[in-house]
Design a protein around this motif. Sequence first.
Motif, short mmCIF file in Angstrom:
data_model
loop_
_atom_site.label_atom_id
_atom_site.label_comp_id
_atom_site.label_asym_id
_atom_site.label_seq_id
_atom_site.Cartn_x
_atom_site.Cartn_y
_atom_site.Cartn_z
N TYR A 92 -106.95 -64.27 15.01
CA TYR A 92 -105.93 -65.29 15.27
C TYR A 92 -104.66 -64.75 15.90
CZ TYR A 92 -108.62 -68.76 12.72
OH TYR A 92 -109.60 -69.64 12.32
N LEU A 93 -104.30 -63.49 15.57
CA LEU A 93 -103.01 -62.97 16.01
C LEU A 93 -103.11 -61.77 16.95
CD1 LEU A 93 -101.12 -63.22 12.59
CD2 LEU A 93 -101.18 -64.91 14.44
N GLY A 94 -104.31 -61.23 17.10
CA GLY A 94 -104.50 -60.10 18.00
C GLY A 94 -103.93 -58.79 17.49
N ILE A 95 -103.69 -58.69 16.20
CA ILE A 95 -103.15 -57.47 15.59
C ILE A 95 -104.31 -56.72 14.94
CG2 ILE A 95 -101.52 -56.50 13.93
CD1 ILE A 95 -100.03 -58.06 16.04
N LYS A 96 -104.60 -55.50 15.43
CA LYS A 96 -105.73 -54.72 14.90
C LYS A 96 -105.27 -53.79 13.79
CE LYS A 96 -108.66 -54.56 18.94
NZ LYS A 96 -109.58 -53.75 19.71
N TYR A 97 -106.07 -53.73 12.72
CA TYR A 97 -105.82 -52.78 11.65
C TYR A 97 -105.95 -51.38 12.24
CZ TYR A 97 -106.20 -50.29 7.27
OH TYR A 97 -105.97 -49.43 6.24
N PRO A 98 -105.13 -50.42 11.91
CA PRO A 98 -104.16 -50.36 10.82
C PRO A 98 -102.75 -50.85 11.20
CG PRO A 98 -104.34 -48.20 11.74
CD PRO A 98 -105.28 -49.10 12.53
N GLU A 99 -102.58 -51.33 12.43
CA GLU A 99 -101.26 -51.84 12.80
C GLU A 99 -100.89 -52.98 11.87
OE1 GLU A 99 -99.01 -53.90 16.59
OE2 GLU A 99 -100.90 -52.88 16.94
N LYS A 100 -99.67 -52.92 11.35
CA LYS A 100 -99.24 -53.92 10.39
C LYS A 100 -98.24 -54.86 11.04
CE LYS A 100 -97.88 -54.21 5.64
NZ LYS A 100 -97.32 -53.49 4.53
N ILE A 101 -98.40 -56.11 10.76
CA ILE A 101 -97.54 -57.13 11.35
C ILE A 101 -96.20 -57.18 10.61
CG2 ILE A 101 -98.32 -59.09 9.98
CD1 ILE A 101 -98.48 -60.60 12.73
N THR A 102 -95.13 -57.35 11.38
CA THR A 102 -93.80 -57.48 10.78
C THR A 102 -93.49 -58.97 10.60
OG1 THR A 102 -92.68 -57.60 12.91
CG2 THR A 102 -93.00 -55.39 11.96
N PRO A 103 -92.54 -59.30 9.73
CA PRO A 103 -92.17 -60.71 9.58
C PRO A 103 -91.75 -61.35 10.92
CG PRO A 103 -91.26 -59.47 7.77
CD PRO A 103 -91.85 -58.46 8.73
N LYS A 104 -90.98 -60.62 11.71
CA LYS A 104 -90.50 -61.17 12.99
C LYS A 104 -91.67 -61.47 13.94
CE LYS A 104 -87.19 -60.42 16.66
NZ LYS A 104 -86.10 -59.60 17.14
N VAL A 105 -92.60 -60.53 14.06
CA VAL A 105 -93.76 -60.73 14.94
C VAL A 105 -94.62 -61.88 14.42
CG1 VAL A 105 -95.91 -59.68 15.76
CG2 VAL A 105 -93.78 -58.38 15.84
N LEU A 106 -94.85 -61.90 13.11
CA LEU A 106 -95.65 -62.97 12.51
C LEU A 106 -95.03 -64.33 12.77
CD1 LEU A 106 -98.03 -63.88 10.71
CD2 LEU A 106 -96.52 -63.53 8.75
N ILE A 107 -93.74 -64.46 12.50
CA ILE A 107 -93.05 -65.74 12.70
C ILE A 107 -93.10 -66.15 14.18
CG2 ILE A 107 -90.76 -66.82 12.65
CD1 ILE A 107 -90.30 -65.23 9.99
N THR A 108 -92.86 -65.20 15.07
CA THR A 108 -92.88 -65.49 16.50
C THR A 108 -94.27 -65.97 16.95
OG1 THR A 108 -91.16 -63.83 16.88
CG2 THR A 108 -92.44 -64.52 18.80
N LEU A 109 -95.31 -65.30 16.50
CA LEU A 109 -96.67 -65.69 16.88
C LEU A 109 -97.02 -67.08 16.34
CD1 LEU A 109 -98.57 -62.32 16.35
CD2 LEU A 109 -98.18 -63.47 18.52
N ILE A 110 -96.66 -67.34 15.11
CA ILE A 110 -96.99 -68.65 14.52
C ILE A 110 -96.21 -69.76 15.21
CG2 ILE A 110 -96.85 -70.05 12.42
CD1 ILE A 110 -97.56 -67.46 10.86
N ILE A 111 -94.95 -69.50 15.52
CA ILE A 111 -94.15 -70.52 16.22
C ILE A 111 -94.77 -70.81 17.58
CG2 ILE A 111 -91.94 -70.89 17.40
CD1 ILE A 111 -90.64 -69.58 14.92
N SER A 112 -95.23 -69.79 18.28
CA SER A 112 -95.84 -70.03 19.58
C SER A 112 -97.11 -70.88 19.47
CB SER A 112 -96.15 -68.71 20.29
OG SER A 112 -97.21 -68.03 19.65
N LEU A 113 -97.79 -70.82 18.34
CA LEU A 113 -98.98 -71.64 18.12
C LEU A 113 -98.63 -73.08 17.75
CD1 LEU A 113 -101.13 -69.15 16.01
CD2 LEU A 113 -101.54 -69.84 18.37
N PHE A 114 -97.48 -73.26 17.09
CA PHE A 114 -97.14 -74.59 16.55
C PHE A 114 -96.02 -75.32 17.27
CE2 PHE A 114 -99.57 -72.88 13.06
CZ PHE A 114 -100.25 -73.98 12.62
N GLU A 115 -95.54 -74.79 18.36
CA GLU A 115 -94.42 -75.42 19.05
C GLU A 115 -94.75 -76.79 19.63
OE1 GLU A 115 -90.94 -72.63 20.67
OE2 GLU A 115 -92.84 -72.43 21.70
N ASN A 116 -95.97 -77.01 19.98
CA ASN A 116 -96.32 -78.30 20.62
C ASN A 116 -96.72 -79.35 19.62
OD1 ASN A 116 -95.86 -77.12 23.11
ND2 ASN A 116 -97.94 -76.31 23.18
#
Length: 116
Positions: A92-116
């Motif tokens: 869903y987010l294109g983040i591969k383990y072991p890279e860990k998502i930050t709150p800012k990146v997570l929020i930005t990605l989710i907003i881009s999915l839900f803006e419309n």
Amino acid sequence: KKYITLKTENIKKFLITLGFDFKHSGSTFLVDCILYIIIHKDCSSFENLTKEVYPYVAKKNKTTPQIIKWSIERSINYLYNKEETFDIIEKYLGIKYPEKITPKVLITLIISLFEN
């Protein structure tokens, strides 16, 4: 009001799909942050969550911005403690383990999915 309720439910469903657990307050705070940014997106760029978003969510939830930040980070840590979520996060987010998502990146990605 109906728009906000619908957005809230859709965001919650998506976070549950990713593996977030709403027993953790950070998951709820995450929804509040995302909604706040979506609703006020024309007012600011929201580059600094700690100064621009967390204080609003903290006031709404009668706590501090530091608690909001810590709780969201803790929810993300719990998410990463479940191995089965690695593939879901990548899908869903294109983040591969072991890279860990930050709150800012997570929020930005989710907003881009839900803006419309």
